[in-house]
Design a protein around this motif. Sequence first.
Motif, PDB file in Angstrom:
ATOM      1  N   MET A 161     -13.213  40.164   9.784  1.00  0.00           N
ATOM      2  CA  MET A 161     -12.734  40.916   8.625  1.00  0.00           C
ATOM      3  C   MET A 161     -13.357  42.303   8.643  1.00  0.00           C
ATOM      4  O   MET A 161     -14.551  42.451   8.924  1.00  0.00           O
ATOM      5  N   THR A 162     -12.567  43.302   8.318  1.00  0.00           N
ATOM      6  CA  THR A 162     -13.126  44.629   8.112  1.00  0.00           C
ATOM      7  C   THR A 162     -13.961  44.610   6.833  1.00  0.00           C
ATOM      8  O   THR A 162     -13.899  43.659   6.048  1.00  0.00           O
ATOM      9  N   ASP A 171     -20.827  53.569  10.448  1.00  0.00           N
ATOM     10  CA  ASP A 171     -19.546  54.118   9.993  1.00  0.00           C
ATOM     11  C   ASP A 171     -18.343  53.339  10.516  1.00  0.00           C
ATOM     12  O   ASP A 171     -17.205  53.790  10.392  1.00  0.00           O
ATOM     13  N   LEU A 172     -18.592  52.162  11.106  1.00  0.00           N
ATOM     14  CA  LEU A 172     -17.473  51.343  11.563  1.00  0.00           C
ATOM     15  C   LEU A 172     -16.773  50.695  10.382  1.00  0.00           C
ATOM     16  O   LEU A 172     -17.395  50.371   9.372  1.00  0.00           O
ATOM     17  N   ALA A 173     -15.475  50.457  10.549  1.00  0.00           N
ATOM     18  CA  ALA A 173     -14.702  49.794   9.493  1.00  0.00           C
ATOM     19  C   ALA A 173     -14.817  48.279   9.582  1.00  0.00           C
ATOM     20  O   ALA A 173     -14.292  47.570   8.736  1.00  0.00           O
ATOM     21  N   ASP A 200     -21.010  52.055   5.768  1.00  0.00           N
ATOM     22  CA  ASP A 200     -21.770  53.003   4.955  1.00  0.00           C
ATOM     23  C   ASP A 200     -21.816  52.574   3.494  1.00  0.00           C
ATOM     24  O   ASP A 200     -22.064  53.390   2.608  1.00  0.00           O
ATOM     25  N   VAL A 201     -21.595  51.260   3.248  1.00  0.00           N
ATOM     26  CA  VAL A 201     -21.615  50.801   1.868  1.00  0.00           C
ATOM     27  C   VAL A 201     -23.050  50.696   1.369  1.00  0.00           C
ATOM     28  O   VAL A 201     -23.989  50.502   2.132  1.00  0.00           O
ATOM     29  N   ILE A 202     -23.217  50.835   0.058  1.00  0.00           N
ATOM     30  CA  ILE A 202     -24.519  50.677  -0.568  1.00  0.00           C
ATOM     31  C   ILE A 202     -24.903  49.211  -0.494  1.00  0.00           C
ATOM     32  O   ILE A 202     -24.050  48.336  -0.647  1.00  0.00           O
ATOM     33  N   GLY A 221     -10.911  55.491   8.925  1.00  0.00           N
ATOM     34  CA  GLY A 221     -12.128  55.469   9.728  1.00  0.00           C
ATOM     35  C   GLY A 221     -12.778  56.843   9.722  1.00  0.00           C
ATOM     36  O   GLY A 221     -12.472  57.700   8.888  1.00  0.00           O
ATOM     37  N   SER A 222     -13.675  57.076  10.661  1.00  0.00           N
ATOM     38  CA  SER A 222     -14.445  58.319  10.672  1.00  0.00           C
ATOM     39  C   SER A 222     -13.916  59.289  11.720  1.00  0.00           C
ATOM     40  O   SER A 222     -13.380  58.896  12.751  1.00  0.00           O
TER      41      SER A 222
END
Length: 664
Positions: free
Chosen positions: A174-175, A275-277, A378-380, A601-602
Amino acid sequence: MIESTPVTAPFPARDAFDEAVAEARRAARAYYDTGDALLTDADYDLLADRIAATIAAHPDWDDQGITTAVAAGASAGGDVRHPTPMLSLDKIKTAEEVAAFVATLGGDGCLVEVKLDGLAIRVEYVEGRLVLAALRGDGATGEDVTPQVRRGIAGLPTQLPTPWSGEVRGEVYMTVTDFEEASANRVAAGGKAFVNSRGAVAGSIRAIDRDYEAPMTFAAYEISGEFGSHLAAMAHAESLGFPPACTLIAEAAGECHTAEQVIAAIETIGAHRSDLAFPIDGAVIKANLDSTRRRLGLASRTPYWATAFKYPPDTASTVLRDIEVRVGRTGRISLRAIIDPVMVGGTTVTKATLHNPQWVAEQGLALGQTVAVWRAGDVIPRVTAPIGEQPHGLTPWTAPEQCPQCGEPWDKSSLLWRCHTASCAAANALAYWCSREALDVDGAGDAFCDVLVEAGIARNVADLYDLTVDGIAELAVGKTAAGGTVTLGRSNAERIIAGLEASKRQPFNRVITGLGIRMTGRSVGRWLAARFKSMDALRAATVEEIAQIDKMGLIKAQHVVDGLVAMSEVIDRLAERGLTMRVEDDGGEKPLAGKTYVVSGSVPGYTRTTVSERIEALGGSASSSVSAKTTALVTAETTTSKAKKAAQLGIPVIDPEEFARLLA
């Protein structure tokens, strides 16, 4: 850089060892057969490492397959027998171990690819039609999950474009976005929240009568047939519609021949992890040539021609000590977990976010409880669920009925309770203004803004521009272990004042965003700046004029008008202090005029906000969804819902690196 790993201490006594083996088997059985997490990956890895260290010291002791069998010898397997075993991978953690593995290849080339944190699966096709899907299980047999796979997994079609017959093996994952969606859907359907994405895949793909949506994705790492090399095999897999795992990070793709090249690829993948999804827990190093693989052969549990380098786990367990209730920038309730310090994804975490009060109540969270903390992409860092056995007698935490800052009752008309007292959101409004996605004021974080409000120095964002170095250098910002006062300090004060001065050069859209008007954010700030060009024009706009902007509508438009009126004095003061109040047109060419791009994505060198700003500065539009009006989709992935929709609509896909060059 790859760092050395501390030596793991063995268990000192046989009874402690046997108890650890029993605990590891229980956790492994749950992990491999149900997706439930009795231990986090970090805790399980530590336990397994200690068991392995003990076996090294006492080879006659029995670890019941924890270190020697597929699925730690704990999986019950299933009713489908694999034609060839689905093996595990040995794990390495140091540069020395990397060099030792590369040496076994004898100079032959190897590949380094992401180790997806998902579930291994084998799928059979006959004449292009999916006829069987089975999980790895105990390596020899696995569960039949064909009906669940036919329900839909991105990258794993039920019908191929050609009448190919054979099998493909890979990982279902899962992303980050899909995990959060699946977990929320499961809770809404009356179930428990998932601890991590792997557990979410395991629990969802096994659920025959699943009553919640759980989007999943597949990446291939093996396909039947004679190809001579892994790269050739994966090229064939991709031609059939199976996205290969070895191409998910383009910078790390291609053959390596030396330990230095392998280590560089591992570090490249590790640098992208934030930064990967999608979640990864390591990098797989594998021989490229079939001849190398035949020469090295297989052990009973693992191949000798492949191994896995492990990164720091993105999920760890810790103890919930407190839950802070705060008021967000728009008056909404904000919950923050205070936890025992724990290393997650290579960072020590002491605070984490929580969902809304209803979610906390549904999970039965209590102070003193062991919880899983997840940090991916990059989630908290976030508390995802209670984990393992819990102490008896704990009382579930309940949210206060009144706002802790003003004592007024919450507005509970939605899941996100709200306080309508404007002054309550002052500290968070300052912090949001200073955040990276708004005015990006270096050094002015939550704690600093809290202190400003508590000291009565600042009550709104315009007050920030009255601050001086001398005025804040001696500001008390904390206590020492001995109870002494910690002050901000002159160097920190100078950094913050310099950051505030630099913020005056931020574009107009960020000023709009930073005001924190209800139901607005980064995208709305850009839309309003692009449409009205100046603060004067925006403040003069009617609700109807604002509502004409695509995706705005009358409700959002009304909030914008009301918010601008309420902040009229603050806006005037910001203008006096030199903040940007209009779109600065540099008069240059607009090569993207009339074009609309969707970035998924980045993009190298840009954040989510700055890439959109750059597109719009060049005359284009940045959108979040693919439609017939989209000029191109910018992504490195081919299996996401956006990529599939772009393919259906015939919309071009641009590689992020190529797009970065275009923007430059």
